[in-house]
Design a protein around this motif. Sequence first.
Motif, short mmCIF file in Angstrom:
data_model
loop_
_atom_site.label_atom_id
_atom_site.label_comp_id
_atom_site.label_asym_id
_atom_site.label_seq_id
_atom_site.Cartn_x
_atom_site.Cartn_y
_atom_site.Cartn_z
N LEU A 42 0.96 -1.12 0.16
CA LEU A 42 -0.11 0.01 0.19
C LEU A 42 0.95 1.15 -0.09
O LEU A 42 0.53 2.18 -0.72
CB LEU A 42 -1.00 -0.01 1.34
CG LEU A 42 -1.97 -1.07 1.18
CD1 LEU A 42 -2.72 -1.17 2.49
CD2 LEU A 42 -2.99 -1.00 0.12
N GLN A 43 1.80 1.14 0.81
CA GLN A 43 2.64 2.49 0.87
C GLN A 43 3.34 2.71 -0.65
O GLN A 43 3.45 3.81 -1.14
CB GLN A 43 4.13 2.32 1.70
CG GLN A 43 4.81 3.47 1.90
CD GLN A 43 4.03 4.31 2.71
OE1 GLN A 43 3.36 4.11 3.76
NE2 GLN A 43 4.48 5.81 2.58
N SER B 142 0.66 4.29 -2.85
CA SER B 142 0.42 5.58 -2.48
C SER B 142 1.36 6.58 -2.90
O SER B 142 1.18 7.87 -2.88
CB SER B 142 0.18 5.70 -0.86
OG SER B 142 1.49 5.56 -0.17
N GLN B 143 2.47 6.08 -3.26
CA GLN B 143 3.59 6.99 -3.59
C GLN B 143 3.91 7.15 -4.89
O GLN B 143 4.16 8.16 -5.61
CB GLN B 143 5.14 6.73 -2.72
CG GLN B 143 4.74 6.88 -1.27
CD GLN B 143 6.06 6.46 -0.44
OE1 GLN B 143 6.93 5.80 -1.11
NE2 GLN B 143 6.31 6.52 0.66
N ASP C 177 1.92 5.02 -7.81
CA ASP C 177 0.78 4.59 -8.85
C ASP C 177 0.65 5.88 -9.78
O ASP C 177 0.27 6.89 -9.13
CB ASP C 177 -0.19 4.19 -7.93
CG ASP C 177 -1.09 3.49 -9.14
OD1 ASP C 177 -0.71 1.92 -9.55
OD2 ASP C 177 -1.97 3.85 -9.63
N ARG D 60 -3.53 6.29 -5.57
CA ARG D 60 -2.78 6.72 -4.41
C ARG D 60 -3.62 7.03 -3.27
O ARG D 60 -3.17 6.83 -2.16
CB ARG D 60 -1.96 7.83 -5.09
CG ARG D 60 -0.92 7.48 -6.31
CD ARG D 60 0.12 8.44 -6.29
NE ARG D 60 -0.46 9.82 -6.50
CZ ARG D 60 -0.53 10.19 -8.04
NH1 ARG D 60 -0.37 9.45 -9.02
NH2 ARG D 60 -1.22 11.53 -8.22
N SER D 61 -4.68 7.90 -3.77
CA SER D 61 -5.38 8.28 -2.35
C SER D 61 -5.96 7.00 -1.83
O SER D 61 -6.26 7.11 -0.54
CB SER D 61 -6.66 9.22 -2.95
OG SER D 61 -7.49 9.60 -1.94
N ALA E 253 -5.19 3.99 -1.23
CA ALA E 253 -3.80 3.40 -0.50
C ALA E 253 -3.65 4.16 0.74
O ALA E 253 -3.38 3.69 1.71
CB ALA E 253 -2.69 3.26 -1.56
N LYS E 254 -3.48 5.49 0.51
CA LYS E 254 -3.15 6.52 1.38
C LYS E 254 -4.39 6.33 2.75
O LYS E 254 -4.04 6.29 3.82
CB LYS E 254 -2.96 7.89 1.19
CG LYS E 254 -1.75 8.11 0.48
CD LYS E 254 -1.81 9.72 0.00
CE LYS E 254 -0.61 9.71 -0.90
NZ LYS E 254 -0.44 11.28 -1.24
N GLU E 255 -5.59 6.22 2.17
CA GLU E 255 -6.55 6.24 3.25
C GLU E 255 -6.74 4.96 3.94
O GLU E 255 -6.76 4.54 5.05
CB GLU E 255 -7.99 6.31 2.54
CG GLU E 255 -9.16 6.34 3.27
CD GLU E 255 -10.31 6.40 2.49
OE1 GLU E 255 -11.62 6.21 3.34
OE2 GLU E 255 -10.28 6.71 1.47
N LEU F 21 -3.99 2.88 4.29
CA LEU F 21 -2.80 3.17 5.54
C LEU F 21 -3.37 3.71 6.70
O LEU F 21 -2.93 3.20 7.93
CB LEU F 21 -1.71 3.61 4.67
CG LEU F 21 -0.92 2.80 3.85
CD1 LEU F 21 0.06 3.57 2.90
CD2 LEU F 21 -0.23 1.61 4.35
#
Length: 290
Positions: free
Chosen positions: A267-268, A271-272, A274, A280-281, A283-285, A287
């Motif tokens: 996921l990290q 988030s950085q 893709d 990305r959003s 994946a950040k959510e 995490l």
Amino acid sequence: MPPLDSTPGHEPNDDLPKESARTILFQFVLFPLGVVAIGVAIFLLFGKLAGNEQSIPDYLTEIRSGGSHERWQAAYQLSKAIKRGEAKQYPQLVPQVAKLFSDAVNDDPRVRQYLAMVLGNLGDKRATPVLVAALTDKHLDTRIYALLALGQLHDPAAAPPLQNALQNGEKDERKAAAYALGELGQPGAAEALAAALNDPEADVRYNAALSMARFGDGRSIGVLREMLDRSRLDRVQGMRPDQKEDAMLAAIPAYVRVAGAEGAPTLQALSQSDPSMQVRSAAKEALGNR
């Protein structure tokens, strides 16, 4: 969550389904059931029907005794009325629709396909027997709609026929069955779904993995990682860029459910790096919610 499909085609809007079941049932978007192929010109007829302010009994009457075009159009309008919540006024609607569904076996297949939508949306287990019987219908699209409607009913009695379709059906039936078993919510279906993780069709594997993730079954993690790997999605023949993105968006919450903390590196990275801002959003959510 809708079933997944890499088949080229676009998800129709809620008001005017335009593509066949085999191309729209498994798009990576929230799932209103699709319906059968119709030409743009037919849209003009819907306005006339809607303008008549007909009621549910009127649609039932047209399905019973209308002309060939009137019957499927009335079935379409009935499906729209059910989605608007009008069924509450008619407690005997389920047996009436079930009988019309059974009686229409030799009618225009669109009648049965729309009525399968109706029975699924009504959510009454009394419809299970007629929908199970429709799994032998000669029209593939009708069988697909019956499978999906069975998933909506949440009737444990539907699990065996759904598993049979997953194991023995044509590829589009297998897709629908894998999705419907997740909707059905019977953990006992996990073994059949686990076998489908090795299906040669990517769409079947994806639907099976997402359904298994609903049960928290870690055996789905390998296919979920496949869905989060753009290099592997690139190898799925005919899969459009938007479908790849939607596959990843569908897989992220499922992956979190089964991978837990071990999923953080994947996921990290998403988030950085893709290319999709939405991925990305998401994946950040994910995490942040762990």
